[in-house]
Design a protein around this motif. Structure first.
Motif, PDB file in Angstrom:
ATOM      1  N   TYR A 124     -37.290  -4.579 109.052  1.00 24.90           N
ATOM      2  CA  TYR A 124     -36.701  -5.822 108.031  1.00 24.90           C
ATOM      3  C   TYR A 124     -37.197  -7.244 108.450  1.00 24.90           C
ATOM      4  O   TYR A 124     -37.334  -7.547 109.592  1.00 24.90           O
ATOM      5  N   THR A 125     -37.593  -7.937 107.569  1.00 22.83           N
ATOM      6  CA  THR A 125     -38.089  -9.358 107.753  1.00 22.83           C
ATOM      7  C   THR A 125     -37.176 -10.540 106.904  1.00 22.83           C
ATOM      8  O   THR A 125     -36.928 -10.210 105.834  1.00 22.83           O
ATOM      9  N   VAL A 126     -36.830 -11.300 107.549  1.00 23.14           N
ATOM     10  CA  VAL A 126     -36.003 -12.499 107.108  1.00 23.14           C
ATOM     11  C   VAL A 126     -36.710 -13.117 106.176  1.00 23.14           C
ATOM     12  O   VAL A 126     -37.900 -13.606 106.209  1.00 23.14           O
ATOM     13  N   ASP A 127     -36.119 -13.615 105.088  1.00 27.25           N
ATOM     14  CA  ASP A 127     -36.784 -14.393 104.057  1.00 27.25           C
ATOM     15  C   ASP A 127     -36.386 -15.902 104.348  1.00 27.25           C
ATOM     16  O   ASP A 127     -35.165 -15.959 104.176  1.00 27.25           O
ATOM     17  N   PRO A 128     -37.173 -16.570 104.820  1.00 28.90           N
ATOM     18  CA  PRO A 128     -36.707 -18.033 105.205  1.00 28.90           C
ATOM     19  C   PRO A 128     -36.653 -18.839 104.101  1.00 28.90           C
ATOM     20  O   PRO A 128     -35.969 -19.954 104.130  1.00 28.90           O
ATOM     21  N   LEU A 129     -36.953 -18.612 103.072  1.00 30.73           N
ATOM     22  CA  LEU A 129     -36.589 -19.172 101.706  1.00 30.73           C
ATOM     23  C   LEU A 129     -34.973 -19.219 101.574  1.00 30.73           C
ATOM     24  O   LEU A 129     -34.563 -19.981 100.431  1.00 30.73           O
ATOM     25  N   HIS A 130     -34.389 -17.877 101.522  1.00 26.87           N
ATOM     26  CA  HIS A 130     -33.103 -17.862 101.380  1.00 26.87           C
ATOM     27  C   HIS A 130     -32.240 -17.503 103.015  1.00 26.87           C
ATOM     28  O   HIS A 130     -31.189 -16.761 102.865  1.00 26.87           O
TER      29      HIS A 130
ATOM     30  N   GLY B  27     -18.799 -33.959 120.296  1.00 30.76           N
ATOM     31  CA  GLY B  27     -17.942 -33.076 120.654  1.00 30.76           C
ATOM     32  C   GLY B  27     -18.605 -31.855 121.465  1.00 30.76           C
ATOM     33  O   GLY B  27     -19.943 -31.605 121.254  1.00 30.76           O
ATOM     34  N   ASP B  28     -18.092 -31.223 122.189  1.00 30.72           N
ATOM     35  CA  ASP B  28     -18.780 -30.166 123.124  1.00 30.72           C
ATOM     36  C   ASP B  28     -18.704 -28.840 122.315  1.00 30.72           C
ATOM     37  O   ASP B  28     -19.597 -28.169 122.142  1.00 30.72           O
ATOM     38  N   GLU B  29     -17.839 -28.561 121.371  1.00 32.07           N
ATOM     39  CA  GLU B  29     -17.930 -27.528 120.240  1.00 32.07           C
ATOM     40  C   GLU B  29     -18.969 -27.747 119.217  1.00 32.07           C
ATOM     41  O   GLU B  29     -18.757 -28.686 118.429  1.00 32.07           O
ATOM     42  N   VAL B  30     -19.714 -26.807 119.096  1.00 32.22           N
ATOM     43  CA  VAL B  30     -20.829 -26.918 118.027  1.00 32.22           C
ATOM     44  C   VAL B  30     -20.389 -25.729 117.093  1.00 32.22           C
ATOM     45  O   VAL B  30     -20.452 -24.525 117.678  1.00 32.22           O
ATOM     46  N   THR B  31     -19.923 -25.646 115.662  1.00 31.26           N
ATOM     47  CA  THR B  31     -20.001 -24.790 114.521  1.00 31.26           C
ATOM     48  C   THR B  31     -21.269 -24.233 114.023  1.00 31.26           C
ATOM     49  O   THR B  31     -21.980 -25.204 114.101  1.00 31.26           O
ATOM     50  N   LEU B  32     -21.558 -22.988 113.844  1.00 32.49           N
ATOM     51  CA  LEU B  32     -22.722 -22.747 113.203  1.00 32.49           C
ATOM     52  C   LEU B  32     -22.343 -21.663 111.874  1.00 32.49           C
ATOM     53  O   LEU B  32     -21.280 -21.223 111.879  1.00 32.49           O
ATOM     54  N   GLN B  33     -23.010 -22.185 110.789  1.00 28.69           N
ATOM     55  CA  GLN B  33     -22.927 -21.563 109.419  1.00 28.69           C
ATOM     56  C   GLN B  33     -24.080 -21.144 109.087  1.00 28.69           C
ATOM     57  O   GLN B  33     -25.002 -21.662 108.853  1.00 28.69           O
ATOM     58  N   ILE B  34     -24.332 -19.836 108.920  1.00 30.04           N
ATOM     59  CA  ILE B  34     -25.527 -18.929 109.005  1.00 30.04           C
ATOM     60  C   ILE B  34     -25.392 -18.042 107.702  1.00 30.04           C
ATOM     61  O   ILE B  34     -24.752 -17.334 107.328  1.00 30.04           O
ATOM     62  N   THR B  35     -26.686 -18.379 106.917  1.00 27.01           N
ATOM     63  CA  THR B  35     -26.908 -17.589 105.439  1.00 27.01           C
ATOM     64  C   THR B  35     -28.117 -16.621 105.846  1.00 27.01           C
ATOM     65  O   THR B  35     -29.272 -17.319 106.201  1.00 27.01           O
ATOM     66  N   VAL B  36     -28.331 -15.337 105.692  1.00 27.83           N
ATOM     67  CA  VAL B  36     -29.313 -14.585 105.727  1.00 27.83           C
ATOM     68  C   VAL B  36     -29.630 -13.686 104.755  1.00 27.83           C
ATOM     69  O   VAL B  36     -28.461 -12.860 104.202  1.00 27.83           O
ATOM     70  N   GLU B  37     -30.970 -13.410 104.514  1.00 23.23           N
ATOM     71  CA  GLU B  37     -31.328 -12.369 103.512  1.00 23.23           C
ATOM     72  C   GLU B  37     -32.470 -11.801 104.383  1.00 23.23           C
ATOM     73  O   GLU B  37     -33.337 -12.742 104.808  1.00 23.23           O
ATOM     74  N   ALA B  38     -32.801 -10.472 103.891  1.00 25.59           N
ATOM     75  CA  ALA B  38     -33.765  -9.588 104.733  1.00 25.59           C
ATOM     76  C   ALA B  38     -34.259  -8.575 103.975  1.00 25.59           C
ATOM     77  O   ALA B  38     -33.298  -7.881 102.942  1.00 25.59           O
ATOM     78  N   SER B  39     -35.460  -8.271 103.807  1.00 20.32           N
ATOM     79  CA  SER B  39     -35.845  -7.045 103.047  1.00 20.32           C
ATOM     80  C   SER B  39     -36.684  -6.238 103.921  1.00 20.32           C
ATOM     81  O   SER B  39     -37.245  -6.761 104.831  1.00 20.32           O
ATOM     82  N   PRO B  40     -37.104  -4.979 103.457  1.00 22.73           N
ATOM     83  CA  PRO B  40     -38.043  -4.075 104.526  1.00 22.73           C
ATOM     84  C   PRO B  40     -39.376  -4.549 104.367  1.00 22.73           C
ATOM     85  O   PRO B  40     -39.738  -5.346 103.345  1.00 22.73           O
TER      86      PRO B  40
END
Length: 204
Positions: free
Chosen positions: A35-41, A187-200
């Motif tokens: 599966y490959t990550v779609d960088p546009l989404h 701040g030392d604490e870093v928050t991450l928000q991640i959105t991922v789409e992938a296709s075969p």
């Protein structure tokens, strides 16, 4: 950005992947499948407090990732990278500081990397992806908690394709990776928000 499962490049955002590994609930595709990550989404956003009054936010523009998964056995692996020189806060001066050796050291550490081989489910629902995150040559455990995730078919411009996607979040301490500049004002604490789409398959 170039990433493969075999490359030993260093995520912090970080960070990262990431969550795409969550395809483990999917059994409709032939196994083993790539599966490959779609960088546009796919996007990686981060935030850290500024003088404990406001939040400095930014994103990374270069994202790539691969997953190998066997739905028959549930075995799989994830390799997700982010280009550290693609950091973007909307402030060119701040971006230059973040790329410098005071923070991401993008010249010597061009990639942050998240790899995972544990997909956590509860009642058949993906709840987290657990792995390791590497930044500036330092590797630490990282858990991405799933806000939502699903797999299915989409049709866009008459093209039908299988897609897995979801939203994930995580928190890390930047000091654990040697990023101590401007503590504690930033701040030392870093928050991450991640959105991922992938296709075969592989990207065209």
């Amino acid at each position: 950005m170039r990433a493969t499962l075999s490359r030993a490049a260093p995520v912090a955002a970080p960070f990262a992947a990431i969550a795409v590994a969550a395809i483990m609930p999917l059994t409709a595709f032939a196994a083993p499948a790539s599966y490959t990550v779609d960088p546009l989404h796919t996007s990686v956003y981060f935030g850290a407090s500024h003088f404990d009054r406001t939040t400095v936010r930014g994103r990374f523009g270069k994202i790539d990732g691969r997953i190998v998964y066997d739905p028959a056995t549930g075995a799989g692996s994830l390799d997700f990278t982010v280009g550290t020189d693609s950091v973007d806060t909307g402030n060119r001066t701040l971006d230059g500081v973040l790329r410098s050796d005071q923070f991401l050291d993008a010249q010597n550490n061009p990639y942050a990397r998240f790899t995972a081989n544990r997909f956590v489910t509860d009642g058949g629902k993906l709840v987290a992806v657990e792995g390791t995150f590497t930044l500036r040559g330092v590797t630490q455990p990282l858990r991405l908690d799933a806000d939502r995730f699903s797999c299915g078919q989409t049709v866009l411009f008459g093209v039908r394709r299988d897609v897995c996607g979801g939203d994930f979040h995580a928190t890390l301490k930047r000091s654990a990776f040697g990023l101590t500049r401007f503590l504690p004002e930033v701040g030392d604490e870093v928050t991450l928000q991640i959105t991922v789409e992938a296709s075969p398959g592989n990207p065209q």
